[in-house]
Scaffold this motif. Structure first.
Motif, PDB file in Angstrom:
ATOM      1  N   PHE A 153      67.381  -4.451  58.980  1.00  0.00           N
ATOM      2  CA  PHE A 153      66.430  -3.543  60.290  1.00  0.00           C
ATOM      3  C   PHE A 153      65.573  -4.175  60.964  1.00  0.00           C
ATOM      4  O   PHE A 153      65.129  -4.546  61.733  1.00  0.00           O
ATOM      5  N   PHE A 349      71.093   0.834  68.554  1.00  0.00           N
ATOM      6  CA  PHE A 349      69.935   0.820  67.598  1.00  0.00           C
ATOM      7  C   PHE A 349      69.085   1.356  68.698  1.00  0.00           C
ATOM      8  O   PHE A 349      67.931   2.228  67.883  1.00  0.00           O
ATOM      9  N   SER A 360      70.021   5.333  61.565  1.00  0.00           N
ATOM     10  CA  SER A 360      70.586   3.666  61.032  1.00  0.00           C
ATOM     11  C   SER A 360      71.587   4.216  59.717  1.00  0.00           C
ATOM     12  O   SER A 360      72.323   3.024  59.362  1.00  0.00           O
TER      13      SER A 360
END
Length: 423
Positions: A153, A349, A360
């Motif tokens: 991430f 995203f 996610s």
């Protein structure tokens, strides 16, 4: 000795905190070490300590030696007036505030366990590729898996910043941003930046209007790439050139000077002519591509969406005016995998982040469907016992190498701190 090691020692209290005394001989109790924000100014903000019976709240500055305070000119900086404790490895001089009051000092070298110091020195021993290459296979699997998610991430956050910048430049046009990102992806490493500039130089409103006639899209792309600047007898080439200059006049477009696209060292299927034709055909077949991409969740749905080929002319050509054996030029699954990794997931995203939607797990699951990438970095990690089962693993290892290992951020890395703690 490096300051980041002392930051680690202070943040996690990796020293004997009982019966601490300042260099001035006063008792010291640490209530809260403070927040390590990596901003300008003191190292740790909003710390709380007790010196004798007096409670102090403020900031903590950390140095190798006390004299570093003056070497860094903190005595001239108002941001350091709120420092309540100076933490150092070695105390070699007294430090004073602007009002001439002495700043309490905690010296660490006599309160840190020698095993912690030995582990640190072992970890940062001279490296051949990464510092922990001899120990990384010993890292607890739970630690590694949790760190991989964080790395993944972080990588997406970094990519999303560039996408948000593009959105600002395109007046929040997601379709225009997607066009630029896909163009870069279609150009691969060698022509990626050139393709990106090509896409940026063509107003997406023009792409929208001309998408119903694929030859016009190809002409725009080929012409902007400089592939139509010569003279050839090939009728298809002549048609492309005529269309390109007609479209320049029709839309009052400037003829940009962009560095030449590269054919050298490319497999023929990756020639810029083939990839630009495929990109034109993609936008000819998908009128609302961003809307379709934003809902993709499985790898198979990605494969289905990108079932495109180059135009018929390119079935018998790789370059203008040079006939080759007939072959249909479709996008391979491995090429679509790269599109998913480098374009689809980053733009999804960014989009879902912009609307506050949390998906996610979908990104992780999608990447885990893709076979692992093959490159020298992944091969090197494999030689150290860190193998990759899928593209999620390889993406996290690339982030690890580029953002942590290459920058010697061992003490900001969960692998480094785990090895330091457990070695």
């Amino acid at each position: 000795m490096k300051e980041d090691f002392l930051h680690y020692i202070w943040k996690f209290k990796k020293f004997n905190i009982l019966d601490l005394k300042t260099q001035q001989g006063e008792s010291l109790t640490i209530i809260h070490a403070g927040q390590y924000l990596e901003l300008s100014g003191p190292d740790f903000f909003n710390a709380q300590i007790m010196i004798e019976n007096q409670k102090w709240a403020g900031n903590v500055e950390i140095h190798i030696k006390s004299s570093d305070w003056y070497a860094h000119h903190h005595e001239k900086d108002d941001a350091y007036d709120s420092v309540i404790l100076h933490v150092v490895w070695e105390h070699d001089t007294e430090i004073f505030r602007k009002n001439n009051t002495e700043i309490p000092v905690l010296e660490l070298k006599n309160v840190v366990d020698t095993s912690i110091l030995n582990n640190y020195q072992s970890l940062i021993a001279p490296k051949s590729w990464i510092f922990c290459e001899k120990q990384i296979s010993q890292v607890d699997d739970f630690v590694l898996k949790n760190w991989q998610e964080r790395l993944f991430f972080e990588r997406l956050e970094r990519k999303s910043k560039a996408i948000f910048e593009l959105l600002t430049q395109t007046n929040q046009d997601w379709e225009a941003v997607l066009f630029c990102l896909l163009a870069k992806n279609f150009g691969l490493n060698t022509n990626g930046e050139i393709f990106f500039k090509i896409a940026q130089s063509i107003p997406f409103a023009t792409v929208r209007k001309e998408s119903f006639e694929v030859e016009n899209l190809e002409a725009l792309l080929f012409g902007t790439a400089g592939l139509l600047d010569t003279e050839k007898e090939d009728n298809y080439f002549k048609d492309m050139k005529f269309r390109y200059f007609y479209l320049l006049h029709k839309y009052q477009l400037e003829k940009y000077s962009i560095e030449p696209v590269q054919f050298f060292k490319h497999r023929p299927d990756n020639f810029p002519t083939i990839r630009l034709s495929q990109l034109a055909n993609l936008y000819h077949s998908q009128q609302n591509l961003f809307s379709n991409i934003s809902v993709l969740k499985s790898l198979q749905s990605c494969y289905d969406l990108f079932q495109i080929t180059s135009s018929e002319y390119w079935n018998t050509h790789y370059q203008f005016d040079k006939v080759s054996p007939k072959k249909k030029k479709s996008l391979s699954k491995s090429f679509i995998d790269l599109i998913v990794i480098n374009t689809i997931i980053p733009i999804q995203f960014t989009y879902f982040k912009s609307i506050g939607k949390e998906v996610s797990e979908d990104f992780i699951n999608l990447l885990k469907e893709i076979t692992p990438e093959k490159n020298s970095i992944i091969d090197k990690f494999s030689s150290f016992g860190i193998t990759s089962k899928n593209a999620f693993d390889t993406q996290t290892l690339l982030q690890l190498k580029n953002e942590y290992c290459n920058q010697s951020k061992c003490l900001q890395c969960s692998i480094g701190t785990d090895l330091l703690k457990n070695k």
